[in-house]
Design a protein around this motif. Structure first.
Motif: not given
Length: 321
Positions: A272, A237, A241
């Motif tokens: 996201s 994750t 990003a």
């Protein structure tokens, strides 16, 4: 008939009680472990390791059921008494052995994590002193360097924090928390290549893990890693990003897919991906991911994401209405 008296059992030693305490701790009998360590200390009141073990047992017994979904009976001793007793034990262990690096770090960790709530004070200076003492006593103590880096960073001492995290990685190049912390710092410096290098290494050395349990999942707070968060999924994750920030959109999507394969119930990843899908013009995928987020979390912070997605499509949903 002749009766023979049973041979007396050998007297238990302090080491026996310590071993028994470790077994009880392993079976989650926290207060049983403390009782065994009480007996060990009664036999050997100058044994630093016994005080250290009892401090750890007391800290482990502090009731955090208000932070989890685990049902536990009310403890026989209140949290503040356990905390104060642990601090006393650690002080005694250090007095008996001034080079007890693990005792310094355990006391610093406890003061950093619990003191504000349980002691009603901020022990920042004492915490820093304990981490430094742990490093002095054990120069290769990379966990203490990492912990001190965290404390320095939260105090605004970014150069000191950076120096400590570099030292932690120099000692143990595979120490995942330090690699993750340096990756985040490099991201802030817009050194995206360096940040991704750190996360590549962290992902490579992180072992596979079981999916979070139902209790861990329910204990989560949306948008933030919690005890239920998969460590490996969290690394994917974070890398996603950073890739998105560096305009590597397809790489970001691939990492989010990896994170969701490992940990499919983490709502953060769906939001996201929804935002990236919206930016690419895939409103159907964006709204579908928002719906999954809402299902997993009960909405919470997701309303904002839906507004962003719908505003980009003139108020249309995935059905075009």
């Amino acid at each position: 008939a002749i009766r023979f008296a049973a041979a007396p059992l050998p007297a238990q030693t302090a080491e026996d009680f310590i071993a028994s305490a470790k077994a009880k701790s392993a079976s989650r009998d926290k207060f049983g472990a403390i009782a065994e360590l009480d007996r060990a200390i009664a036999l050997m009141p100058d044994l630093a390791s016994a005080f250290f073990q009892r401090a750890k047992a007391r800290l482990a017994a502090i009731n955090t059921s208000d932070l989890t979904t685990v049902d536990e009976p009310p403890p026989p001793v209140d949290n503040k008494t356990l905390f104060d007793g642990a601090m006393s034990d650690l002080g005694r262990a250090i007095a008996l052995n001034p080079d007890f690096a693990e005792a310094y770090k355990t006391r610093a960790d406890a003061r950093s994590n619990m003191a504000a709530n349980l002691a009603g004070r901020n022990d920042r200076e004492d915490v820093m002193a304990d981490y430094s003492s742990a490093i002095r006593a054990k120069p290769g103590y990379f966990e203490a360097y990492y912990a001190r880096a965290m404390m320095r960073g939260s105090s605004g001492d970014q150069p000191g924090s950076k120096a400590d995290i570099e030292q932690a990685i120099a000692i143990n190049p595979d120490y995942i928390p330090a690699l993750e912390m340096r990756a985040s710092a490099r991201r802030d410096e817009r050194n995206f290549a360096g940040a991704i290098d750190d996360l590549d290494r962290a992902i490579a050395v992180t072992p596979p893990e079981d999916p979070p349990t139902e209790a861990q999942f329910k204990a989560r707070m949306p948008y933030s890693p919690t005890p239920g968060q998969s460590e490996l999924a969290g690394l994917f994750t974070l890398r996603a990003a950073i890739k998105r920030q560096n305009d590597a959109i397809e790489g970001a999507l691939a990492d989010l897919d990896q994170a969701m394969t490992i940990d499919p119930r983490n709502g953060y990843n769906y939001i996201s991906r929804a935002v990236i899908s919206q930016e690419k013009g895939d409103l159907v995928g964006a709204v579908a991911d928002y719906a999954t987020f809402k299902e997993l979390t009960g909405d919470h912070a997701g309303t904002h994401a839906k507004v962003v997605i719908e505003s980009s499509s003139g108020g249309k949903t995935s059905s075009g209405q």
